[in-house]
Motif scaffolding. Sequence first.
Motif, PDB file in Angstrom:
ATOM      1  N   PHE A  78       0.829  -1.204   0.000  1.00  0.00           N
ATOM      2  CA  PHE A  78       0.000   0.000   0.000  1.00  0.00           C
ATOM      3  C   PHE A  78       0.865   1.255   0.000  1.00  0.00           C
ATOM      4  O   PHE A  78       0.609   2.206  -0.747  1.00  0.00           O
ATOM      5  CB  PHE A  78      -0.929   0.010   1.220  1.00  0.00           C
ATOM      6  CG  PHE A  78      -1.891   1.166   1.219  1.00  0.00           C
ATOM      7  CD1 PHE A  78      -3.131   1.051   0.626  1.00  0.00           C
ATOM      8  CD2 PHE A  78      -1.540   2.378   1.798  1.00  0.00           C
ATOM      9  CE1 PHE A  78      -4.014   2.122   0.607  1.00  0.00           C
ATOM     10  CE2 PHE A  78      -2.414   3.462   1.787  1.00  0.00           C
ATOM     11  CZ  PHE A  78      -3.659   3.335   1.194  1.00  0.00           C
ATOM     12  N   GLU A  79       1.899   1.278   0.847  1.00  0.00           N
ATOM     13  CA  GLU A  79       2.785   2.442   0.906  1.00  0.00           C
ATOM     14  C   GLU A  79       3.451   2.686  -0.451  1.00  0.00           C
ATOM     15  O   GLU A  79       3.604   3.832  -0.879  1.00  0.00           O
ATOM     16  CB  GLU A  79       3.841   2.241   1.985  1.00  0.00           C
ATOM     17  CG  GLU A  79       3.319   2.388   3.408  1.00  0.00           C
ATOM     18  CD  GLU A  79       3.691   3.742   4.024  1.00  0.00           C
ATOM     19  OE1 GLU A  79       4.478   4.475   3.403  1.00  0.00           O
ATOM     20  OE2 GLU A  79       3.190   4.036   5.117  1.00  0.00           O
ATOM     21  N   ALA A  80       3.852   1.625  -1.140  1.00  0.00           N
ATOM     22  CA  ALA A  80       4.525   1.765  -2.432  1.00  0.00           C
ATOM     23  C   ALA A  80       3.572   2.237  -3.520  1.00  0.00           C
ATOM     24  O   ALA A  80       3.953   3.039  -4.392  1.00  0.00           O
ATOM     25  CB  ALA A  80       5.162   0.434  -2.834  1.00  0.00           C
ATOM     26  N   ILE A  85       1.045   6.084   5.077  1.00  0.00           N
ATOM     27  CA  ILE A  85       0.052   5.988   6.142  1.00  0.00           C
ATOM     28  C   ILE A  85       0.565   6.869   7.278  1.00  0.00           C
ATOM     29  O   ILE A  85       1.591   6.567   7.892  1.00  0.00           O
ATOM     30  CB  ILE A  85      -0.126   4.526   6.611  1.00  0.00           C
ATOM     31  CG1 ILE A  85      -0.675   3.666   5.471  1.00  0.00           C
ATOM     32  CG2 ILE A  85      -1.046   4.460   7.833  1.00  0.00           C
ATOM     33  CD1 ILE A  85      -0.608   2.175   5.745  1.00  0.00           C
ATOM     34  N   ASP A  86      -0.110   7.971   7.517  1.00  0.00           N
ATOM     35  CA  ASP A  86       0.333   8.950   8.515  1.00  0.00           C
ATOM     36  C   ASP A  86      -0.193   8.643   9.910  1.00  0.00           C
ATOM     37  O   ASP A  86       0.408   9.050  10.907  1.00  0.00           O
ATOM     38  CB  ASP A  86      -0.146  10.354   8.110  1.00  0.00           C
ATOM     39  CG  ASP A  86       0.264  10.716   6.692  1.00  0.00           C
ATOM     40  OD1 ASP A  86       1.470  10.855   6.458  1.00  0.00           O
ATOM     41  OD2 ASP A  86      -0.636  10.844   5.828  1.00  0.00           O
ATOM     42  N   ILE A  87      -1.335   7.966   9.970  1.00  0.00           N
ATOM     43  CA  ILE A  87      -2.028   7.687  11.233  1.00  0.00           C
ATOM     44  C   ILE A  87      -2.438   6.222  11.222  1.00  0.00           C
ATOM     45  O   ILE A  87      -2.998   5.730  10.236  1.00  0.00           O
ATOM     46  CB  ILE A  87      -3.289   8.560  11.382  1.00  0.00           C
ATOM     47  CG1 ILE A  87      -2.936  10.053  11.327  1.00  0.00           C
ATOM     48  CG2 ILE A  87      -4.046   8.219  12.667  1.00  0.00           C
ATOM     49  CD1 ILE A  87      -4.113  10.933  10.927  1.00  0.00           C
ATOM     50  N   LEU A  88      -2.161   5.522  12.298  1.00  0.00           N
ATOM     51  CA  LEU A  88      -2.626   4.142  12.460  1.00  0.00           C
ATOM     52  C   LEU A  88      -3.490   4.056  13.704  1.00  0.00           C
ATOM     53  O   LEU A  88      -3.069   4.483  14.784  1.00  0.00           O
ATOM     54  CB  LEU A  88      -1.441   3.184  12.589  1.00  0.00           C
ATOM     55  CG  LEU A  88      -1.784   1.762  13.064  1.00  0.00           C
ATOM     56  CD1 LEU A  88      -2.685   1.047  12.065  1.00  0.00           C
ATOM     57  CD2 LEU A  88      -0.513   0.966  13.339  1.00  0.00           C
ATOM     58  N   VAL A  89      -4.681   3.496  13.553  1.00  0.00           N
ATOM     59  CA  VAL A  89      -5.532   3.195  14.697  1.00  0.00           C
ATOM     60  C   VAL A  89      -5.651   1.676  14.791  1.00  0.00           C
ATOM     61  O   VAL A  89      -6.268   1.035  13.935  1.00  0.00           O
ATOM     62  CB  VAL A  89      -6.932   3.829  14.573  1.00  0.00           C
ATOM     63  CG1 VAL A  89      -7.770   3.495  15.809  1.00  0.00           C
ATOM     64  CG2 VAL A  89      -6.825   5.339  14.395  1.00  0.00           C
ATOM     65  N   ALA A 125       4.756  -2.860  11.250  1.00  0.00           N
ATOM     66  CA  ALA A 125       4.774  -2.701   9.793  1.00  0.00           C
ATOM     67  C   ALA A 125       4.613  -1.242   9.388  1.00  0.00           C
ATOM     68  O   ALA A 125       5.313  -0.756   8.489  1.00  0.00           O
ATOM     69  CB  ALA A 125       3.668  -3.552   9.167  1.00  0.00           C
ATOM     70  N   VAL A 126       3.716  -0.534  10.039  1.00  0.00           N
ATOM     71  CA  VAL A 126       3.479   0.868   9.699  1.00  0.00           C
ATOM     72  C   VAL A 126       4.593   1.753  10.249  1.00  0.00           C
ATOM     73  O   VAL A 126       5.064   2.684   9.582  1.00  0.00           O
ATOM     74  CB  VAL A 126       2.103   1.324  10.242  1.00  0.00           C
ATOM     75  CG1 VAL A 126       1.916   2.820  10.059  1.00  0.00           C
ATOM     76  CG2 VAL A 126       0.978   0.564   9.534  1.00  0.00           C
ATOM     77  N   ALA A 127       5.057   1.473  11.461  1.00  0.00           N
ATOM     78  CA  ALA A 127       6.096   2.309  12.079  1.00  0.00           C
ATOM     79  C   ALA A 127       7.388   2.297  11.281  1.00  0.00           C
ATOM     80  O   ALA A 127       8.106   3.306  11.237  1.00  0.00           O
ATOM     81  CB  ALA A 127       6.362   1.851  13.513  1.00  0.00           C
ATOM     82  N   ARG A 128       7.708   1.197  10.640  1.00  0.00           N
ATOM     83  CA  ARG A 128       8.943   1.140   9.855  1.00  0.00           C
ATOM     84  C   ARG A 128       8.957   2.207   8.773  1.00  0.00           C
ATOM     85  O   ARG A 128      10.019   2.767   8.446  1.00  0.00           O
ATOM     86  CB  ARG A 128       9.111  -0.258   9.249  1.00  0.00           C
ATOM     87  CG  ARG A 128       9.607  -1.282  10.260  1.00  0.00           C
ATOM     88  CD  ARG A 128       9.604  -2.679   9.702  1.00  0.00           C
ATOM     89  NE  ARG A 128      10.379  -3.586  10.542  1.00  0.00           N
ATOM     90  CZ  ARG A 128      10.267  -4.901  10.507  1.00  0.00           C
ATOM     91  NH1 ARG A 128       9.424  -5.470   9.665  1.00  0.00           N
ATOM     92  NH2 ARG A 128      10.999  -5.659  11.293  1.00  0.00           N
ATOM     93  N   HIS A 129       7.792   2.510   8.216  1.00  0.00           N
ATOM     94  CA  HIS A 129       7.705   3.574   7.215  1.00  0.00           C
ATOM     95  C   HIS A 129       7.664   4.948   7.887  1.00  0.00           C
ATOM     96  O   HIS A 129       8.298   5.894   7.405  1.00  0.00           O
ATOM     97  CB  HIS A 129       6.463   3.377   6.353  1.00  0.00           C
ATOM     98  CG  HIS A 129       6.511   2.132   5.516  1.00  0.00           C
ATOM     99  ND1 HIS A 129       7.150   2.074   4.293  1.00  0.00           N
ATOM    100  CD2 HIS A 129       6.010   0.891   5.725  1.00  0.00           C
ATOM    101  CE1 HIS A 129       7.044   0.854   3.794  1.00  0.00           C
ATOM    102  NE2 HIS A 129       6.345   0.115   4.640  1.00  0.00           N
ATOM    103  N   MET A 130       6.936   5.063   8.999  1.00  0.00           N
ATOM    104  CA  MET A 130       6.859   6.335   9.706  1.00  0.00           C
ATOM    105  C   MET A 130       8.239   6.781  10.194  1.00  0.00           C
ATOM    106  O   MET A 130       8.574   7.973  10.146  1.00  0.00           O
ATOM    107  CB  MET A 130       5.912   6.208  10.900  1.00  0.00           C
ATOM    108  CG  MET A 130       4.452   6.044  10.550  1.00  0.00           C
ATOM    109  SD  MET A 130       3.449   5.822  12.070  1.00  0.00           S
ATOM    110  CE  MET A 130       1.782   6.004  11.403  1.00  0.00           C
TER     111      MET A 130
END
Length: 252
Positions: A78-80, A85-89, A125-130
């Motif tokens: 998705f990121e690519a 993704i700026d916000i994860l809930v 997974a999301v934090a690695r991009h953040m």
Amino acid sequence: MSLELFSLKGRRALVTGSSQGIGLALAKGLAAAGAAVVLNGRDGDKLARAAEQIGQQAAILAFDVTDHGAVREAVDRFEAESGPIDILVNNAGMQFRTALEDFPADAFERLMRTNVSSVFNVGQAVARHMIGRKAGKIINIASVQTSLARPSIAPYTATKGAVGNLTKGMATDWARHGLQCNAIAPGYFDTPLNAALVADADFSAWLEKRTPAGRWGRVEELVGACVFLASDASSFVNGHVLYVDGGITASL
């Protein structure tokens, strides 16, 4: 100027377990604050119906939050393809009620995977991009059971205690990278997860007496806390568990 601190325009939020209940309410609230939202769950049809309620601001990303490899692959793709993704809930969760001495081992393991492992899987997974962008908001959905227990849900209480402490750990590791990692701990809300309790007249009567506000919570009442933690208004709030519970954790 102060209201601009709460604006989420230009940001994208992934909300796990967002086809119904609290997750859907939070996704709607984040969209109303200006965010593009990404709905997650395992049932594509339910997600499509939920997306229709939000409109063009909603995308769908179906994956099983308990499958570490599938989560990583879905988030990376998705990121690519779609952007950051700026916000994860981290909202996905489940409940199972029975006396602790009779609690099935497989139900215990399923609770741990769904309520705790999912927060680790998607959060990592999301934090690695953040981390690479030096910015990001992670909001985990905890519970009043993060600090309180009641009969028949001891393993659930354990999972939500873990979510509270994992939130603190995320903040401790990732704040230096520009991330804010916090949790919302809902009290008793009228949701599909609590349908059996809502239908129980005796329990509802007990809850109304036990809660200073004197009633069940409405899922929309969680939106303000979520928007706050997702926005620039909370830029120095980290590792905090925000109880939204009508006062139940404040009183005996």
